[in-house]
Design an enzyme around this catalytic site. Structure first.
Site, PDB file in Angstrom:
ATOM      1  N   HIS A   1      -1.537  -5.492   1.508  1.00 15.21           N
ATOM      2  CA  HIS A   1      -2.735  -6.306   1.287  1.00 15.21           C
ATOM      3  C   HIS A   1      -2.326  -7.704   0.870  1.00 15.21           C
ATOM      4  O   HIS A   1      -1.390  -7.873   0.098  1.00 15.21           O
ATOM      5  CB  HIS A   1      -3.608  -5.706   0.177  1.00 15.21           C
ATOM      6  CG  HIS A   1      -4.655  -6.659  -0.313  1.00 15.21           C
ATOM      7  ND1 HIS A   1      -5.855  -6.830   0.346  1.00 15.21           N
ATOM      8  CD2 HIS A   1      -4.663  -7.547  -1.340  1.00 15.21           C
ATOM      9  CE1 HIS A   1      -6.563  -7.766  -0.290  1.00 15.21           C
ATOM     10  NE2 HIS A   1      -5.856  -8.222  -1.316  1.00 15.21           N
TER      11      HIS A   1
ATOM     12  N   LYS B   1       0.847  -1.192   0.000  1.00  9.91           N
ATOM     13  CA  LYS B   1       0.000   0.000   0.000  1.00  9.91           C
ATOM     14  C   LYS B   1       0.893   1.258   0.000  1.00  9.91           C
ATOM     15  O   LYS B   1       2.111   1.177   0.233  1.00  9.91           O
ATOM     16  CB  LYS B   1      -0.929  -0.050   1.220  1.00  9.91           C
ATOM     17  CG  LYS B   1      -1.935  -1.227   1.158  1.00  9.91           C
ATOM     18  CD  LYS B   1      -2.790  -1.297   2.428  1.00  9.91           C
ATOM     19  CE  LYS B   1      -3.821  -2.415   2.335  1.00  9.91           C
ATOM     20  NZ  LYS B   1      -4.632  -2.525   3.586  1.00  9.91           N
TER      21      LYS B   1
ATOM     22  N   TYR C   1     -12.262  -3.847  -3.168  1.00 11.18           N
ATOM     23  CA  TYR C   1     -12.796  -3.908  -1.794  1.00 11.18           C
ATOM     24  C   TYR C   1     -14.324  -3.943  -1.763  1.00 11.18           C
ATOM     25  O   TYR C   1     -14.919  -3.525  -0.772  1.00 11.18           O
ATOM     26  CB  TYR C   1     -12.282  -2.704  -0.999  1.00 11.18           C
ATOM     27  CG  TYR C   1     -10.850  -2.847  -0.509  1.00 11.18           C
ATOM     28  CD1 TYR C   1     -10.456  -3.938   0.292  1.00 11.18           C
ATOM     29  CD2 TYR C   1      -9.889  -1.885  -0.801  1.00 11.18           C
ATOM     30  CE1 TYR C   1      -9.143  -4.060   0.753  1.00 11.18           C
ATOM     31  CE2 TYR C   1      -8.571  -2.002  -0.335  1.00 11.18           C
ATOM     32  CZ  TYR C   1      -8.214  -3.090   0.440  1.00 11.18           C
ATOM     33  OH  TYR C   1      -6.921  -3.215   0.909  1.00 11.18           O
TER      34      TYR C   1
ATOM     35  N   ASN D   1      -1.925   0.000   7.330  1.00  7.21           N
ATOM     36  CA  ASN D   1      -1.396  -1.337   7.631  1.00  7.21           C
ATOM     37  C   ASN D   1      -0.531  -1.937   6.517  1.00  7.21           C
ATOM     38  O   ASN D   1      -0.334  -3.159   6.439  1.00  7.21           O
ATOM     39  CB  ASN D   1      -2.503  -2.277   8.110  1.00  7.21           C
ATOM     40  CG  ASN D   1      -3.533  -2.586   7.043  1.00  7.21           C
ATOM     41  OD1 ASN D   1      -3.416  -2.131   5.909  1.00  7.21           O
ATOM     42  ND2 ASN D   1      -4.530  -3.372   7.405  1.00  7.21           N
TER      43      ASN D   1
ATOM     44  N   GLU E   1      -8.782 -11.251  -7.541  1.00  2.00           N
ATOM     45  CA  GLU E   1      -7.945 -10.054  -7.454  1.00  2.00           C
ATOM     46  C   GLU E   1      -6.817 -10.078  -8.493  1.00  2.00           C
ATOM     47  O   GLU E   1      -6.483  -9.039  -9.069  1.00  2.00           O
ATOM     48  CB  GLU E   1      -7.408  -9.908  -6.023  1.00  2.00           C
ATOM     49  CG  GLU E   1      -8.547  -9.578  -5.044  1.00  2.00           C
ATOM     50  CD  GLU E   1      -8.188  -9.727  -3.571  1.00  2.00           C
ATOM     51  OE1 GLU E   1      -6.998  -9.915  -3.244  1.00  2.00           O
ATOM     52  OE2 GLU E   1      -9.122  -9.673  -2.743  1.00  2.00           O
TER      53      GLU E   1
HETATM   54  P1  DAT Z   1      -7.238  -7.399   5.580  1.00  2.00           P
HETATM   55  O1  DAT Z   1      -6.510  -6.282   4.861  1.00  2.00           O
HETATM   56  O2  DAT Z   1      -6.469  -7.879   6.770  1.00  2.00           O
HETATM   57  O3  DAT Z   1      -7.655  -8.509   4.657  1.00  2.00           O
HETATM   58  P2  DAT Z   1     -10.043  -6.606   5.571  1.00  2.00           P
HETATM   59  O4  DAT Z   1     -10.124  -7.287   4.254  1.00  2.00           O
HETATM   60  O5  DAT Z   1     -11.026  -6.983   6.609  1.00  2.00           O
HETATM   61  O6  DAT Z   1      -8.566  -6.784   6.212  1.00  2.00           O
HETATM   62  O7  DAT Z   1     -10.131  -5.040   5.376  1.00  2.00           O
HETATM   63  C1  DAT Z   1      -9.460  -4.428   4.297  1.00  2.00           C
HETATM   64  C2  DAT Z   1      -8.787  -3.182   4.792  1.00  2.00           C
HETATM   65  O8  DAT Z   1      -9.760  -2.297   5.321  1.00  2.00           O
HETATM   66  C3  DAT Z   1      -7.807  -3.394   5.947  1.00  2.00           C
HETATM   67  O9  DAT Z   1      -6.544  -3.795   5.511  1.00  2.00           O
HETATM   68  C4  DAT Z   1      -7.795  -2.043   6.584  1.00  2.00           C
HETATM   69  C5  DAT Z   1      -9.231  -1.577   6.420  1.00  2.00           C
HETATM   70  N1  DAT Z   1     -10.007  -1.896   7.628  1.00  2.00           N
HETATM   71  C6  DAT Z   1     -10.474  -3.104   8.001  1.00  2.00           C
HETATM   72  N2  DAT Z   1     -11.123  -3.040   9.167  1.00  2.00           N
HETATM   73  C7  DAT Z   1     -11.069  -1.750   9.558  1.00  2.00           C
HETATM   74  C8  DAT Z   1     -11.548  -1.021  10.677  1.00  2.00           C
HETATM   75  N3  DAT Z   1     -12.235  -1.628  11.645  1.00  2.00           N
HETATM   76  N4  DAT Z   1     -11.282   0.308  10.723  1.00  2.00           N
HETATM   77  C9  DAT Z   1     -10.590   0.919   9.737  1.00  2.00           C
HETATM   78  N5  DAT Z   1     -10.104   0.299   8.665  1.00  2.00           N
HETATM   79  C10 DAT Z   1     -10.350  -1.020   8.552  1.00  2.00           C
HETATM   80 MG    MG Z   2      -9.036  -8.587   3.137  1.00  2.03          MG
END
Ligand code: DAT
Ligand code: MG
Length: 151
Positions: free
Chosen positions: A117, A11, A51, A114, A128
């Site tokens: 991805h 990212k 997403y 974070n 993806e």
């Molecule tokens: P991951 O990236 O671990 O697969 P995810 O698919 O649930 O996590 O979510 C995609 C992204 O969205 C994640 O990397 C960061 C953001 N995100 C997820 N949960 C969040 C939250 N509770 N608050 C803010 N951003 C969040």
């Molecule tokens: Mg995810």
């Protein structure tokens, strides 16, 4: 051993913080093979598609804005169990919940920054990869170490 592919994306915070090299190294040193890589500024359109399962979440707009700042490094990695193992290398969604030794655990503090991805299932990895890469951008090559990584 079933060889599969995974979509991994550094990212914008990972790029800005100079973490591309160490991130790539963590997959490389484990024994995974890089078969696609490009830097790009992702459009809102591709990020909303990427997403789409999170479209109803309150953080969706912030998430798309964060990553659309770009640039990102989009990659495809190949090897046994790469989807599940990729998640282990990356850590938990929230860097504060991520073990030291994982990418998010070692380099991040906030869920909205974070760093990386990784796809969460083989089905989403395939979706993806098709979203981010054209077929001719994936390079099939023989790694000379293969027989020293796989029995
Ligand atoms: P991951 O990236 O671990 O697969 P995810 O698919 O649930 O996590 O979510 C995609 C992204 O969205 C994640 O990397 C960061 C953001 N995100 C997820 N949960 C969040 C939250 N509770 N608050 C803010 N951003 C969040
Ligand atoms: Mg995810």
């Amino acid at each position: 051993a079933l060889t599969i592919e995974n979509f991994i994306m550094i990212k914008p915070d990972g790029v800005q913080r100079g973490l591309c090299g160490v991130i790539i190294k963590r997959f490389e040193r484990k024994g995974y093979k890089l078969i696609g890589l490009k830097m790009l500024n992702p459009t809102e359109e591709i990020l909303k598609e990427h997403y789409k399962d999170l479209a109803d979440k309150p953080f969706f707009k912030k998430l798309v804005n964060y990553i659309s700042q770009g640039p990102v490094i989009a990659m495809v990695w190949e090897g046994v169990d790469i989807v599940k193992q990729g998640r282990r290398i990356i850590g938990e969604t929230n860097p504060l919940d991520s073990a030291v030794g994982t990418i998010r655990g070692d380099f991040g503090l906030e869920v909205g920054r974070n760093i990386i991805h990784g796809s969460d299932s083989v089905a989403s990895a395939n979706r993806e990869i098709n979203l981010w890469f054209k077929a001719d951008e994936l390079i099939q090559w023989k790694n000379h170490s293969t027989e020293w990584i796989y029995e």
